[in-house]
Write a protein that holds these residues in place. Structure first.
Motif, PDB file in Angstrom:
ATOM      1  N   TYR A   1       8.335   0.019  -3.221  1.00  0.00           N
ATOM      2  CA  TYR A   1       8.969  -1.303  -2.989  1.00  0.00           C
ATOM      3  C   TYR A   1       9.768  -2.008  -4.114  1.00  0.00           C
ATOM      4  CZ  TYR A   1      10.041  -6.116  -1.330  1.00  0.00           C
ATOM      5  OH  TYR A   1      10.719  -7.310  -1.301  1.00  0.00           O
TER       6      TYR A   1
ATOM      7  N   ARG B   1      -4.860  -7.414  -2.190  1.00  0.00           N
ATOM      8  CA  ARG B   1      -5.167  -6.783  -1.634  1.00  0.00           C
ATOM      9  C   ARG B   1      -6.549  -6.019  -1.815  1.00  0.00           C
ATOM     10  NH1 ARG B   1       0.217  -6.332   0.809  1.00  0.00           N
ATOM     11  NH2 ARG B   1       0.616  -4.775  -0.903  1.00  0.00           N
TER      12      ARG B   1
ATOM     13  N   ARG C   1       5.399 -10.335  -3.849  1.00  0.00           N
ATOM     14  CA  ARG C   1       4.994  -7.995  -3.913  1.00  0.00           C
ATOM     15  C   ARG C   1       3.568  -8.014  -5.051  1.00  0.00           C
ATOM     16  NH1 ARG C   1       7.136  -5.532   0.818  1.00  0.00           N
ATOM     17  NH2 ARG C   1       5.490  -4.467   0.911  1.00  0.00           N
TER      18      ARG C   1
ATOM     19  N   GLU D   1       2.618   2.555  -2.897  1.00  0.00           N
ATOM     20  CA  GLU D   1       3.056   1.290  -1.625  1.00  0.00           C
ATOM     21  C   GLU D   1       3.966   0.216  -2.194  1.00  0.00           C
ATOM     22  OE1 GLU D   1       2.828  -2.195   1.518  1.00  0.00           O
ATOM     23  OE2 GLU D   1       0.989  -0.912   1.398  1.00  0.00           O
ATOM     24  N   LEU D   2       3.933  -0.992  -3.819  1.00  0.00           N
ATOM     25  CA  LEU D   2       4.284  -1.645  -4.157  1.00  0.00           C
ATOM     26  C   LEU D   2       5.316  -0.423  -5.726  1.00  0.00           C
ATOM     27  CD1 LEU D   2       4.657  -4.584  -5.694  1.00  0.00           C
ATOM     28  CD2 LEU D   2       3.110  -3.829  -7.157  1.00  0.00           C
TER      29      LEU D   2
ATOM     30  N   GLU E   1       1.113  -9.838  -3.447  1.00  0.00           N
ATOM     31  CA  GLU E   1      -0.191  -9.702  -2.494  1.00  0.00           C
ATOM     32  C   GLU E   1      -1.112  -8.267  -2.870  1.00  0.00           C
ATOM     33  OE1 GLU E   1       3.605  -9.025   0.008  1.00  0.00           O
ATOM     34  OE2 GLU E   1       3.700 -10.965   0.632  1.00  0.00           O
ATOM     35  N   THR E   2       0.093  -7.345  -3.898  1.00  0.00           N
ATOM     36  CA  THR E   2      -0.862  -6.346  -4.089  1.00  0.00           C
ATOM     37  C   THR E   2      -1.832  -6.383  -4.563  1.00  0.00           C
ATOM     38  OG1 THR E   2       1.218  -4.876  -4.081  1.00  0.00           O
ATOM     39  CG2 THR E   2      -0.536  -3.982  -5.110  1.00  0.00           C
ATOM     40  N   THR E   3      -2.737  -7.255  -5.581  1.00  0.00           N
ATOM     41  CA  THR E   3      -3.333  -7.398  -6.324  1.00  0.00           C
ATOM     42  C   THR E   3      -4.495  -7.584  -6.249  1.00  0.00           C
ATOM     43  OG1 THR E   3      -2.945  -9.535  -7.236  1.00  0.00           O
ATOM     44  CG2 THR E   3      -2.497  -7.861  -8.454  1.00  0.00           C
TER      45      THR E   3
ATOM     46  N   HIS F   1      -2.265   0.943  -3.453  1.00  0.00           N
ATOM     47  CA  HIS F   1      -1.715   0.193  -2.691  1.00  0.00           C
ATOM     48  C   HIS F   1      -1.097  -0.073  -3.563  1.00  0.00           C
ATOM     49  CE1 HIS F   1      -4.192  -1.851  -0.040  1.00  0.00           C
ATOM     50  NE2 HIS F   1      -5.486  -1.643  -0.346  1.00  0.00           N
ATOM     51  N   LEU F   2      -0.658   0.736  -5.032  1.00  0.00           N
ATOM     52  CA  LEU F   2       0.078   0.559  -6.896  1.00  0.00           C
ATOM     53  C   LEU F   2       0.967   1.586  -6.082  1.00  0.00           C
ATOM     54  CD1 LEU F   2      -2.729   1.436  -8.979  1.00  0.00           C
ATOM     55  CD2 LEU F   2      -1.310  -1.200  -8.537  1.00  0.00           C
TER      56      LEU F   2
END
Length: 251
Positions: free
Chosen positions: A93, A240, A233, A89-90, A236-238, A86-87
């Motif tokens: 972005y 997930r 974003r 992907e963040l 949303e990341t945290t 997830h990190l």
């Protein structure tokens, strides 16, 4: 502590894992082929600090402090395993530097850093520590931890100015933390490093336990021009990562 003493500590820990009923200092000394006097000093130091415990027969076993350390290590491993995709992907972005940190001895402890080709130079690296009051990640911890814990930490913290923008007034800091809690993220506006702007949000586990914090950091002008997009974003990341750790989000 010397390297030799540190090695002896590790040898004692490894030895006692095989003897759940414990060993005396004489037995430890014999099995490790070490002088009894130096073994006594190491064992007593470990016992005084909660890493070993002894019974009425002076047999030593592993102490409760190691359970805390083991649990923390397991949590960090889970955080890294669950959080890294997830990190990454963040980071891809936002095209800025992404960090994840945990709370350790009332300080920030960095466990992950995702760089990209636009990353700016920063003193923060995995394994490094920083204060809570002047970092975005640290303020995320302070804003979302239980109030009594936050109060006790701030009571023991000297608010030293790191840059010209560091908040050193406790009342102003506490008011800022209330705002951060209400909005769900925290900000470091060049308070720890000149030119660096940071947005951070908390990560929770099962039982609403505050586990970590994630941040996006970059040059102030670039960050503020995309601030709302980054915040969306980031949160949303945290969310997930928290879900992966068993958190049932209610915010």
């Amino acid at each position: 502590m010397s390297v030799k003493s540190a090695k002896r500590v590790l040898e004692i820990f490894e030895l006692l894992t095989s003897y759940p009923n414990g060993l005396t200092i004489k037995e430890i000394s014999g099995l490790l082929s070490s002088p009894q006097s130096s073994t006594f000093n190491v064992v007593k130091t470990l016992e005084d600090n909660g890493y070993l415990t002894s019974d009425i027969g002076k047999k030593y076993t592993l102490g409760a402090k190691l359970i805390e350390i083991g649990n923390s290590a397991m949590e960090s491993m889970d955080l890294s395993k669950i959080g890294t995709p997830h990190l990454t992907e963040l980071g891809q972005y936002v095209q800025e530097t992404v960090f994840m940190a945990v709370l350790s001895d009332e300080e920030l402890f960095y466990i992950s850093k995702i760089d990209n080709n636009r990353s700016i130079r920063t003193t923060a690296q995995p394994g490094f520590r920083k204060p809570l009051y002047c970092t975005g990640l640290g303020k995320a911890f302070l804003a979302f931890m239980p109030a009594d814990l936050r109060d006790s930490i701030l009571e023991r913290t000297e608010l030293v100015p790191i840059t010209e923008k560091t908040l050193t007034d406790r009342r102003m800091l506490e008011a800022q933390l209330e705002t951060f809690y209400a909005q769900g993220y925290s900000i470091d506006d060049e308070e720890n490093e000149e030119g660096l702007y940071c947005l951070a949000a908390p990560v929770f586990g099962a039982g609403n336990k505050l586990m970590a914090a994630v941040s996006v950091a970059g040059p102030k002008e670039r960050m503020t021009s995309r601030k709302q997009d980054i915040i969306v974003r980031l949160k949303e990341t945290t969310k997930r990562i928290s879900a992966g750790l068993g958190h049932n989000d209610s915010r």
